[in-house]
Each structure stands twice: as C-alpha cells, then as structure tokens.
Enzyme design. Structure first.
Site, PDB file in Angstrom:
ATOM      1  N   GLU A 188     -16.335   5.706   4.426  1.00 52.28           N
ATOM      2  CA  GLU A 188     -15.564   5.103   5.507  1.00 52.28           C
ATOM      3  C   GLU A 188     -15.532   6.025   6.708  1.00 52.28           C
ATOM      4  O   GLU A 188     -16.009   7.161   6.661  1.00 52.28           O
ATOM      5  CB  GLU A 188     -14.151   4.764   5.052  1.00 52.28           C
ATOM      6  CG  GLU A 188     -13.284   5.948   4.693  1.00 52.28           C
ATOM      7  CD  GLU A 188     -11.833   5.525   4.445  1.00 52.28           C
ATOM      8  OE1 GLU A 188     -11.322   4.662   5.176  1.00 52.28           O
ATOM      9  OE2 GLU A 188     -11.222   6.076   3.517  1.00 52.28           O
TER      10      GLU A 188
ATOM     11  N   ARG B 203       0.845  -1.205   0.000  1.00 54.53           N
ATOM     12  CA  ARG B 203       0.000   0.000   0.000  1.00 54.53           C
ATOM     13  C   ARG B 203       0.881   1.256   0.000  1.00 54.53           C
ATOM     14  O   ARG B 203       0.570   2.236  -0.679  1.00 54.53           O
ATOM     15  CB  ARG B 203      -0.944  -0.008   1.207  1.00 54.53           C
ATOM     16  CG  ARG B 203      -1.939   1.146   1.159  1.00 54.53           C
ATOM     17  CD  ARG B 203      -3.046   0.999   2.183  1.00 54.53           C
ATOM     18  NE  ARG B 203      -2.530   1.040   3.541  1.00 54.53           N
ATOM     19  CZ  ARG B 203      -3.221   0.703   4.619  1.00 54.53           C
ATOM     20  NH1 ARG B 203      -4.473   0.279   4.504  1.00 54.53           N
ATOM     21  NH2 ARG B 203      -2.693   0.763   5.818  1.00 54.53           N
TER      22      ARG B 203
ATOM     23  N   LYS C  70      -2.515   6.653   1.536  1.00 53.71           N
ATOM     24  CA  LYS C  70      -2.422   6.970   2.964  1.00 53.71           C
ATOM     25  C   LYS C  70      -1.503   8.180   3.130  1.00 53.71           C
ATOM     26  O   LYS C  70      -0.319   8.042   3.460  1.00 53.71           O
ATOM     27  CB  LYS C  70      -1.926   5.755   3.741  1.00 53.71           C
ATOM     28  CG  LYS C  70      -2.286   5.814   5.219  1.00 53.71           C
ATOM     29  CD  LYS C  70      -2.346   4.443   5.834  1.00 53.71           C
ATOM     30  CE  LYS C  70      -2.452   4.472   7.341  1.00 53.71           C
ATOM     31  NZ  LYS C  70      -3.693   5.073   7.832  1.00 53.71           N
TER      32      LYS C  70
END
Ligand code: PLP
Ligand code: COI
Length: 355
Positions: A235, A96, A199
């Site tokens: 989310e 990620r 992220k």
C-alpha cells in the site's frame, strides 16, 4: 459541555459566518472551537463532552507517549447541495478502531458512542463544514490514547478518546491529477505479523523517513512492498493501492499488514455493483505491473489519487499517463464522491446524516 450548551453559547454570541479559502485548504491542522473528549476510568467509559480546550493534559509516563499505545481514525463530513451535512460510513471507522484497540489491549469505543461523538463534533463546528461545490470537507480525527502513571511495558488503566475536526482540501497535490510514487526496498512500514492492519501511530512514525526521501525526490508518497518477500505491492504510506486491468478488473492487494481501507472496500463494492467490474483482492506482483491500464491510491484523505508512475530502483513504470486521469479512475471517483456529497444514491447504510 453538551451540544445544547454549545448551541446556547452560540446563540448568545453573534453567530460567525466563517469565510475561508475553501478551494485551497490542503491538509493542515486548524484549531476549531470544539472537540469531544471522554475518559475511560475504573474499567468503564465516562460520559464524554464537548470542550473548547484543545490541549490534552496527561501523565508524563502515559504508555501512549512511551510505547505507542495509541490509535487513531480518519473520516469526513460532507456538505450536500441542500446544505445538510452527512458522514460516510462512520460505523466502519468505529469498527476498525475497535479492531485496533483489541490489537493494542485498549478498551473498545462502542460504535454508538463513536458515531454520536462524531456527529456532536461536526454539529458544534458546523460553520466550518465547507460549502458544497468547493470539493472541501470537514476531516474528523478520532484518537484513542493510553494514559496514566504506568512506566512498565503494559497496557494503561486509563484512556482518553477524543475527536477533533478541521476543514480540508486535497491531501495529494492537485486532487484528481496523476502524481508519481516511489518504491523503496530499504524500508517497510510494518512487519509481516506486526501492526500494519491496525491504525496506530507507530506505523506512521516508521513511514516518516522513507516518506521524506520520497518527498525530497518530488514523489507524492512511498509505495511499500510486502515486508516478507519484497515482491508484491502492499500500500501507499497514507492510502491503499488499486489497479485496473484491461479485463475490467478492479484489483487491490490482500495482505495482513495492510490497513483495511474503508474507501478501498467501498470501491470494491462500487466497481462491482455500479460499474460492472470484477473486484479482486489478491497479489499485485511488482514485476507484473503491465497488467494494469490504470492505478490509483485511495483513502479518506487521499480520496482517489491517480498514480501516474512508480519509480522502483532504475525502473519507472507509467500506468495510464503521467498527466491524464484514466476513464475508469474518473468514473470511480465520480461515483464515490457523488455518494459522499449526496448527489448519487448511496448503498444502504453508507450515509449518516448529521442533524
Ligand atoms: N492505508 C493507510 C496507511 C492509511 O493511513 C489510510 C488512511 O486512513 C488508508 C490506507 C485508507 O483508509 P481509509 O480509506 O479507511 O481512510
Ligand atoms: C486518512 O486518510 O484518514 C488517514 O489517516 C491518512 C493520514 C495519513 C492523513
């Protein structure tokens, strides 16, 4: 310093046994003795090392400071019943971070370098890995930042990759107890084709004001709607959303602006292969929440936090109960944490031992 030098240094000094209030740690920074640091210069990663210096020394014009050219990760080390230590799917965090790096034109940290660095930081600080049975873990925070004397809006030439660690307990109050969340139409955490799936700190900077409003109103966190239409759940500010239907389905939203949670993908797998549920990634319409008999937030820090109710305008929707954990949520929690703490057999490749 490498791990052998750290070991020698520890042998020379009296080995301290750390005694903390392991059951009541919460989620706060704690400066541990060692962290990992590596520089990217002249187009390549230099050999990283463990250091006792907890302060980063970077140019005042670093692109990470001005334009948010930075990324981070979050994963945990777990103490098992036999006293050994293990990581949960660190390769997935490495991958990620590589996707995030691509999005922000930063150099990828190779998977082996990432995982070896995680292991080294855990080993160097091993007396801070909480004892088995306390529920606490050692949280690792890998960080990749663009540094150097660049003031134009363009990618840095030099980067720092660092990982620090801290023992943590619950992220949301109470752990496996339901808490309530707030939906606010006024704020999005990410744009439809922005950096929501990466992220990066900017997503979290954008979430601080809505997060404060939620906390001031005694909600655990914000649930964001899809930024394009505001009709679907995306989310939580710090975790993904899941719902359980009466038809034994495990449903999580699918959207390009959601952070692809490693915990969520692990739960999709466990729901299907261990609990015999139907895993679904799809739309979760805000006006169709009655289909869910249970709901939760999932993530590394959050683990599984049952969602009692959600406030949206004047509507307050309760899923299972505001005080009790639903039976499927509990089963998923037991399966996931059982694997993470080494009590339940893990799917192949999920556990990496730290030796
Ligand atoms: N969504 C957001 C916004 C997060 O910050 C996190 C935490 O990392 C997650 C979801 C959960 O992701 P993971 O399960 O990989 O920790
Ligand atoms: C994590 O779960 O690792 C996260 O990064 C969430 C963070 C906002 C604490």
């Amino acid at each position: 310093m490498d791990l052998n030098q750290v070991k020698k240094k520890k042998l020379r000094s009296t080995i301290m046994t750390v005694s903390l209030d392991w059951e009541n740690l919460g989620f706060s920074y704690m400066k541990l003795p060692y962290r990992y640091l590596a520089y990217y210069r002249n187009g390549a990663w230099e050999k990283g090392e463990l250091t006792e210096d907890a302060t980063l020394h970077i140019s005042e014009s670093s692109p990470s400071l001005h334009y948010g050219q930075q990324a981070f990760e979050g994963l945990k080390a777990y103490r098992t019943k036999d006293g050994s230590i293990q990581l949960f799917r660190p390769d997935q965090n490495a991958k990620r971070l590589q996707r995030t790096a691509d999005r922000l034109l930063m150099p990828q940290v190779p998977t082996d370098m990432f995982v070896d660095a995680c292991k080294a930081v855990v080993k160097a600080n091993e007396e801070y890995v909480p004892p088995y049975g306390t529920g606490a873990t050692l949280y690792l925070r890998p960080l990749l930042i663009g540094v150097g004397d660049i003031i134009g809006v363009k990618p840095a030439d030099e980067y720092i990759f660092t990982i620090f660690a801290m023992p943590v307990g619950n992220y949301f109050k109470g752990g496996l107890v339901p808490t309530n969340f707030l939906i606010q139409d006024e704020y999005d955490r990410a744009a439809p084709h922005g950096t929501g799936a990466a992220k990066v700190g900017g997503n979290y900077a954008a979430s601080m004001l809505p997060g404060k409003i939620a906390h001031d109103r005694n909600f655990s966190d914000v649930i964001y709607l899809d930024p394009a239409t505001h009709t679907k759940i995306e989310e939580v500010g710090s975790a993904n959303f899941f719902g359980i239907t009466a038809n034994n389905e495990f449903v999580t939203p699918l959207s390009p602006s959601i952070l692809p949670s490693i915990t969520k993908y692990s739960l999709l797998y466990l729901a299907e292969h261990r609990l015999g549920m139907t895993p679904i990634e799809g739309d979760v319409f805000i006006n169709d929440l009655d289909r869910f008999v249970e709901a939760g937030a999932c993530g590394t820090a959050a683990v599984i936090s049952p969602i009692g109710g959600v406030q949206h305008g004047d509507d307050f929707h309760v899923f299972y109960s505001e005080t009790e954990v639903g039976p499927i949520t509990r089963k998923l929690y037991d399966e996931l944490t059982g694997i993470q703490f080494g009590d339940v057999e893990a799917p192949e490749g999920w556990i990496v031992k730290v030796d």
